[in-house]
Design an enzyme around this catalytic site. Structure first.
Site, PDB file in Angstrom:
ATOM      1  CB  CYS A  96     -15.122   3.388 -23.225  1.00 57.09           C
ATOM      2  SG  CYS A  96     -14.081   3.691 -24.273  1.00 57.09           S
TER       3      CYS A  96
ATOM      4  CD  GLU B  66     -13.977   4.804 -15.861  1.00 51.77           C
ATOM      5  OE1 GLU B  66     -14.739   5.416 -16.402  1.00 51.77           O
ATOM      6  OE2 GLU B  66     -13.449   3.862 -16.695  1.00 51.77           O
TER       7      GLU B  66
ATOM      8  CD  GLU C  49      12.809  -4.729 -14.335  1.00 57.49           C
ATOM      9  OE1 GLU C  49      11.993  -4.562 -13.885  1.00 57.49           O
ATOM     10  OE2 GLU C  49      12.853  -5.258 -15.406  1.00 57.49           O
TER      11      GLU C  49
ATOM     12  CB  VAL D  14      -7.586   0.389   7.664  1.00 61.01           C
ATOM     13  CG1 VAL D  14      -7.184   1.174   8.383  1.00 61.01           C
ATOM     14  CG2 VAL D  14      -7.332   0.577   5.998  1.00 61.01           C
TER      15      VAL D  14
ATOM     16  CG  HIS E  36     -12.759   5.458 -19.501  1.00 60.42           C
ATOM     17  ND1 HIS E  36     -13.050   4.268 -19.432  1.00 60.42           N
ATOM     18  CD2 HIS E  36     -12.216   5.464 -20.868  1.00 60.42           C
ATOM     19  CE1 HIS E  36     -12.696   3.365 -20.299  1.00 60.42           C
ATOM     20  NE2 HIS E  36     -12.196   4.167 -21.180  1.00 60.42           N
TER      21      HIS E  36
ATOM     22  N   GLY F 155       0.878  -1.190  -0.032  1.00 55.27           N
ATOM     23  CA  GLY F 155      -0.049  -0.033   0.088  1.00 55.27           C
ATOM     24  C   GLY F 155       1.002   1.268  -0.047  1.00 55.27           C
ATOM     25  CE  LYS F 156       6.326   0.676  -2.989  1.00 56.80           C
ATOM     26  NZ  LYS F 156       6.741   0.528  -4.276  1.00 56.80           N
TER      27      LYS F 156
ATOM     28  CE  LYS G 214      17.731 -10.204  12.935  1.00 57.95           C
ATOM     29  NZ  LYS G 214      18.288  -9.517  13.908  1.00 57.95           N
TER      30      LYS G 214
HETATM   31  N1  GLN Z   1     -12.079  -1.223 -27.677  1.00 58.00           N
HETATM   32  C1  GLN Z   1     -12.843  -0.074 -27.894  1.00 58.00           C
HETATM   33  C2  GLN Z   1     -12.231   1.120 -28.786  1.00 58.00           C
HETATM   34  O1  GLN Z   1     -10.748   0.841 -28.711  1.00 58.00           O
HETATM   35  C3  GLN Z   1     -13.248   0.470 -26.544  1.00 58.00           C
HETATM   36  C4  GLN Z   1     -12.172   0.782 -25.698  1.00 58.00           C
HETATM   37  C5  GLN Z   1     -12.560   1.200 -24.124  1.00 58.00           C
HETATM   38  O2  GLN Z   1     -13.326   0.798 -23.556  1.00 58.00           O
HETATM   39  N2  GLN Z   1     -11.692   1.856 -23.258  1.00 58.00           N
HETATM   40  O3  GLN Z   1     -12.511   1.892 -29.160  1.00 58.00           O
END
Ligand code: GLN
Length: 534
Positions: free
Chosen positions: A383, A511, A150, A242, A509, A16-17, A190
């Site tokens: 999307c 979200e 790396e 938590v 998107h 959880g860094k 440790k």
């Molecule tokens: N695969 C679809 C596209 O490239 C939808 C992409 C997505 O849902 N982020 O348009």
């Protein structure tokens, strides 16, 4: 002068860094400082855009179109600041840029080496984050654990930054695990001692330890760690497990973590304002009633693949006092003949189809969308979810045979979703999608407008294919509403249906813009409609 907090990890990964880094940033912001965050990832992909979500989890997209690690999502949700291209640096990006400079002749005949050329490139990215953001404090998290081959050049670069800027301008936080041994009934220090030794071998003496522990450590443990690691006892912070990650900043605040950092930086201890955050925790801790939402995807075995969607649903739930329970539905399971959608969606009050790439599981998602449309279950498509909602409507309402996206069937008779002409010549897979913020104008008297209450919105994108405008008329004639358009490129951004309690889908998107204390309007309206379903 900008100050720098560096967050490293030891003993094991997955401690959880990212949440620790975000919590520190949140506390410093709450004290009135301008903060910026950044993550270094040691892999050689230039960005996670081409990685499989099952391996890597979600790809988070910033407003300026950078495809980044999912930790950036935590950062934005905690500090409520939009991050950018400077926020996610990979070894791939660093090496690519050094090799390009070498080919360009920028090194004037020098032999190009890990030190100083790669390390200089890394340091420049750290300093650039400070100048481009104008932040008082930049918080940089180093992915992986100390000792990984790396990550060596990243750690070496941090050592150099400290040497260049001095101890009063840099603060090193090392996150470790303090395991509990059943039987001997003890917490063990440790592994932490060894991990700090590792860091010291690389020239870095951490200023604070964040110890992931199942329960609070006692003074004896802290004294031991303090002595062996040369860290003042008050700088040893417990990070107790938590249920709700939003509790973590408050747990750190109670241990004066922000004060410790500001003291080292010689920065004034301004008054802290954590009121909104504390209110949030009270709400989250007191949620009783559950609301079940089905999430239909093909990466459901790794929940992190949909982390921002899940968080956005939870945020909307907080607003209506509901604990969101996700019903994870694998879209491929819906394709089986034996699949009984009624049973699968029995307790789900809303169906969400998120983004995705490739043809696997597509028909199952279309079945889920059909089920939501016909049975009038609140639906949110994101999307790919929007593209498939259009295809479902074309097939089953407009009776367009073989309606599909050219992503899944390039030769389909009715390409409802297709590449735009200027995308057809693109060969490279990485970074060539429509990425980041695009404007969308909303049509009045639609659900979209009712949700946003704005004429134009800005939302983040990550897709290659688009709604095919040749089908606009026939879809609209059959009742599909186009409620959001990108006027510049004439692209459909939002579709919806009337005669349904809540059916809306967007090409972007949403979200990525949801915050725990500020749910996104589309998620809020979806969850609210779901809550009203009998
Ligand atoms: N695969 C679809 C596209 O490239 C939808 C992409 C997505 O849902 N982020 O348009």
């Amino acid at each position: 002068m900008t100050k720098y907090v560096f967050v490293t990890g030891g003993v094991v990964s997955g401690l959880g860094k990212g949440i620790t880094a975000s919590s520190i940033a949140l506390l410093l912001k709450a004290r009135g400082y301008k903060v910026f965050m950044q993550k270094f990832d040691p892999y050689f992909n230039v960005d996670p855009g081409t990685m499989n979500p099952i391996q890597h989890g979600e790809v988070f997209v910033t407003y300026d179109g950078c495809e980044t690690d999912l930790d950036l999502g935590h950062y934005e949700r905690f500090i409520d600041e939009e991050l950018n291209y400077s926020s996610n640096i990979t070894n791939g990006k660093i090496y690519k840029s050094v090799i390009e400079k070498e080919r360009h002749g920028d090194y004037l005949g020098a032999t190009v080496q890990l030190v100083p050329h790669i390390t200089n490139e890394i340091k420049n990215k750290i300093y650039e984050a400070a100048t481009s953001s104008n932040a008082d404090i930049v918080i940089t998290e180093i992915g992986g654990t100390v000792g990984d081959i790396e990550a060596e050049t990243f750690i070496e670069s941090l050592r150099q930054v400290q040497y260049e800027l001095g101890k009063e301008n840099t603060f090193f936080v090392h996150c470790t695990l303090v395991p509990y041994i059943f039987g001997s009934d003890e917490l063990k220090t440790k592994p932490t001692q060894n991990s700090v030794k590792d860091l010291r071998n690389k020239g870095i003496q951490p200023n604070a330890l964040v110890c992931r522990v199942p329960f609070s450590t006692n003074n004896h443990i802290k004294e031991k760690l303090s002595l062996f690691c040369s860290i003042p006892i008050e700088n040893i912070i417990d990070s107790v497990d938590v249920n709700n990650i939003y509790q973590i900043p408050i747990n750190y605040y109670k241990q004066h973590f922000d004060e410790i950092i500001l003291k080292q930086f010689n920065l004034p201890l301004k008054k802290s304002n954590l009121k909104d955050w504390e209110n949030l925790i009270t709400i989250v801790d007191n949620l009783k009633d559950e609301l079940e939402i089905a999430l239909v995807g093909k990466y459901v075995e790794l929940h992190d693949a949909y982390i921002s969607v899940v968080e956005a649903l939870k945020h909307a739930g907080y607003k209506i006092n509901k604990k969101i329970k996700i019903n994870w539905v694998n879209s491929e399971d819906l394709e089986k003949e034996s699949a009984n959608l009624k049973t699968i969606f029995k307790n789900s009050k809303g169906i969400l189809v998120p983004g995705g790439f490739g043809g696997r599981g597509i028909e199952g998602k279309i079945k889920a969308i059909n089920y939501a449309r016909v049975n009038k279950i609140p639906f949110l498509g994101i999307c790919l979810g929007m593209q498939l909602a259009v295809i479902e409507f074309a097939r089953n309402v407009c009776k367009l045979e073989d309606a599909n996206s050219t992503e899944f069937n390039p030769l389909c008779q009715n390409p409802l979703i297709d590449l735009m002409a200027n995308q057809k010549a693109i060969i490279n897979m990485g970074g060539t999608l429509r990425l980041g913020n695009y404007e969308c104008s909303l049509v009045k008297n639609t659900l979209a407008y009712q949700n946003y209450k704005q004429d134009t919105i800005l939302e983040r994108h990550r897709h290659r294919y688009e709604f095919n405008n040749n089908y606009k008329d026939i879809l609209e004639k059959n009742g599909l509403i186009i409620s959001g358009i990108n006027n510049k490129a004439n692209l459909v951004e939002i579709i919806e249906l009337i005669d349904h309690p809540h059916f809306i889908a967007c090409q972007f998107h949403p979200e990525f813009k949801s915050r725990p204390t500020k749910p996104h309007p589309l998620f809020l309206s979806f969850v609210t409609a779901a809550d009203k379903l009998k």
